[in-house]
Design a protein around this motif. Structure first.
Motif, short mmCIF file in Angstrom:
data_model
loop_
_atom_site.label_atom_id
_atom_site.label_comp_id
_atom_site.label_asym_id
_atom_site.label_seq_id
_atom_site.Cartn_x
_atom_site.Cartn_y
_atom_site.Cartn_z
N ASN A 17 -13.16 -0.67 38.41
CA ASN A 17 -12.62 0.72 39.10
C ASN A 17 -13.60 1.98 38.80
O ASN A 17 -14.24 2.41 39.58
CB ASN A 17 -11.29 1.09 38.47
N TYR A 27 -10.62 8.84 47.47
CA TYR A 27 -10.02 9.10 45.87
C TYR A 27 -8.86 9.29 45.79
O TYR A 27 -7.83 9.59 46.89
CB TYR A 27 -10.92 10.38 45.45
N THR A 28 -8.30 8.78 44.50
CA THR A 28 -6.72 9.20 44.05
C THR A 28 -6.57 10.36 44.18
O THR A 28 -7.41 11.29 43.86
CB THR A 28 -6.63 8.28 42.89
N ARG A 29 -5.11 10.47 44.02
CA ARG A 29 -4.61 11.96 43.94
C ARG A 29 -5.09 12.85 42.73
O ARG A 29 -5.56 14.04 42.58
CB ARG A 29 -3.15 11.99 44.12
N ARG A 65 -6.35 1.62 45.52
CA ARG A 65 -6.38 3.08 44.84
C ARG A 65 -5.76 3.99 45.75
O ARG A 65 -4.95 4.68 45.26
CB ARG A 65 -7.64 3.41 44.47
N GLY A 66 -6.19 4.08 46.79
CA GLY A 66 -5.53 5.07 47.85
C GLY A 66 -3.99 4.92 48.02
O GLY A 66 -3.32 5.89 48.18
N LEU A 93 -1.85 4.04 45.84
CA LEU A 93 -1.15 4.58 44.48
C LEU A 93 -0.27 5.69 44.88
O LEU A 93 0.72 5.92 44.37
CB LEU A 93 -2.09 4.37 43.53
N GLY A 94 -0.92 6.73 45.59
CA GLY A 94 -0.66 8.08 45.92
C GLY A 94 0.67 7.87 47.19
O GLY A 94 1.28 8.92 47.23
#
Length: 507
Positions: free
Chosen positions: A53, A181-183, A263-264, A266-267
């Motif tokens: 990651n 990107y993640t939040r 990863r995206g 997750l939000g």
């Protein structure tokens, strides 16, 4: 896992049919996972690998951030080329009055207003990177054409076209950051490219200072020619290197793309959909969060419209030398870098403080504007300059507000629509702001200072209201979710935050 996709018949049935979700309802990133036979177990394994990651985020940073940052720096320099030119010989060379100059600042945002939503919809339906790159080349060309103008009408037409071609940049960049990107990572990454406004102020000041030494042609014409040429060259670099989206990016392996999608997800905001969904547009229009952000942005950019276009003239009131005026404006960029990077870093590292940072970073601006208004421009010049330097704190609040729709709303079309609505307010504020700076009040511009103070106070109230709204929504969802089993449909569909009970808002 073998990176070559298995044939559709080999994909387990449970991974193809998910409740009542049809293929057209799904986020295209999830369709990509199914086409290449990535299961939830695969994704969980990828997410559990911390080293992988970290390496992937570093790779995305190295590919995307220099391109976004470079573009934003050039956009700021090009947009403020008019202000730099006004310090030199633009107004007398073109027989323009101060009131006409105010309209030039507004005309740019009229073009922005007209074009930004159509550009964003085109970017969603087609290839975002190509839309962005083509517009960079176009606005650089318009900047060069401006150098050939001789009157208000010609420059006004060029400013209108410049606004049209710059319109998609920030919207698309916020959507790009929301996709890759993640939040948690988004605020600081958005802060990195937006802080290039500050770096652009430094570089623009140095460039303009150097261009100011030219004696062969009018300095203002040289400014537009040189800056426009640099931008056109940069546009071709963007055309080659900027990826359109995660799915089609050429410099990432299938497993890296799958991890980015994981990863995206997750939000729960969705990642990519080329389909325009009218129910999501309607939902954006009735969401109170969107309208709070709309009003916050309108007030913020009313401040920006005045300060960005008249700050150089405020400094010029402290000195009679044009080159010294440019040099004295350079530290403002360094302060803006400090505000944006520190605020977005805090918002990324400390959970649920974004609305608090939006509130707190209004305070330096309030203090600075009061100093500009109340201190003597004759006997307290250093203090007045310092007041000007610290007024840029509001820009950090702007960055976080701009990022909120991409971060805090589910459904790709709803996010895109909300980003566009917030940017309508961005444009309207920049149209309004310059007209509060009356030429008869130069160099203090008392009316402009009063308007800015009022806007800052109203923004502070809106930041508090937004936080209370989001806290209330999360509490309601926590209470309702305890009895609701999680559905796989929520993971795979392009659902909005209203439709997905598992969605949680960041504060």
């Amino acid at each position: 896992m073998d990176e070559k996709a298995l044939p559709p018949s080999s994909v387990p049935e449970k991974d193809v049919q998910v409740g009542t979700v049809t293929v057209t309802d799904q986020d295209e990133a999830d369709i990509f996972l199914r086409e290449h036979n990535f299961t939830n177990d695969d994704l969980e394994g990828f997410l559990a690998d911390k080293a992988r990651n970290k390496a992937l985020v570093r790779k995305v940073d190295l590919i995307l951030l220099p391109l976004l940052a470079g573009t934003y720096m050039l956009q700021y320099i090009d947009k403020t080329a008019l202000a730099y030119s006004a310090v030199f010989d633009l107004l007398p060379s073109t027989n323009m009055s101060s009131d006409q100059y105010s309209w030039l600042a507004s005309i740019f945002y009229f073009g922005y207003l007209v074009a930004e939503y159509p550009w964003l919809m085109l970017a969603q339906r087609t290839r975002m990177a190509k839309v962005v790159s083509g517009n960079i080349i176009a606005w650089g060309s318009i900047l060069m054409i401006t150098a050939a103008c001789n009157n208000f009408g010609g420059i006004a037409a060029c400013r209108l076209l410049l606004g049209i071609f710059e319109a998609p940049i920030t919207n698309c960049f916020m959507m790009i950051v929301g996709m890759w990107y993640t939040r948690r990572d988004q605020p600081f990454r958005a802060g990195i490219f937006y802080s290039m406004n500050g770096f652009g102020a430094i570089i623009g000041g140095v460039l303009t200072y150097g261009i100011g030494q030219i004696k062969t042609i009018a300095v203002w014409r040289a400014i537009f020619l040189i800056l426009g040429g640099i931008t056109v060259a940069w546009g071709f670099i963007m055309l080659y290197f900027l990826p359109d989206d995660i799915i089609t990016a050429k410099r990432f392996t299938l497993e890296e793309k799958a991890l980015l999608v994981a990863r995206g997800r997750l939000g729960r905001t969705g990642i990519l959909s080329h389909q325009i969904k009218w129910n999501q547009i309607r939902e954006a229009l009735i969401d109170p969060q969107v309208w709070i952000l709309f009003m916050f942005m309108l007030l913020n950019e009313t401040i920006n419209g005045g300060l960005s276009n008249f700050s150089k003239l405020i400094i010029k009131g402290l000195t009679d030398d044009s080159l010294q005026t440019v040099a004295l404006g350079i530290p403002f960029g360094a302060f803006q870098l400090l505000w944006v990077l520190s605020g977005t870093f805090i918002a990324s590292k400390v959970p649920n403080v974004r609305t608090i940072v939006m509130f707190m970073y209004l305070i330096p601006s309030l203090v600075g504007v009061i100093m500009l208004w109340k201190l003597s421009h004759e006997t307290q010049k250093i203090a007045v300059l310092f007041g000007y330097y610290i007024t840029g704190g509001y820009v950090c609040s702007l960055v976080l507000a701009l990022q909120m729709p991409a971060t805090n709303l589910g459904g790709y079309t709803k996010r895109a629509t909300s980003v566009a609505l917030v940017f309508l307010a961005y444009c309207a504020g920049n149209v309004i702001g310059p007209h509060a700076f009356l030429s008869k009040e130069a160099p203090i511009y008392q009316t402009g200072c009063k308007l800015i103070i009022s806007c800052l106070a109203a923004q502070a109230v809106l930041a508090i209201c937004l936080r209370l709204l989001l806290i209330r929504r999360n509490k309601q969802r926590d209470a309702a979710a305890s009895n609701a089993p999680e559905s796989e449909e929520e993971e795979l569909a392009d659902l909005t935050d209203f439709e997905n009970p598992r969605f949680r808002y960041v504060l």
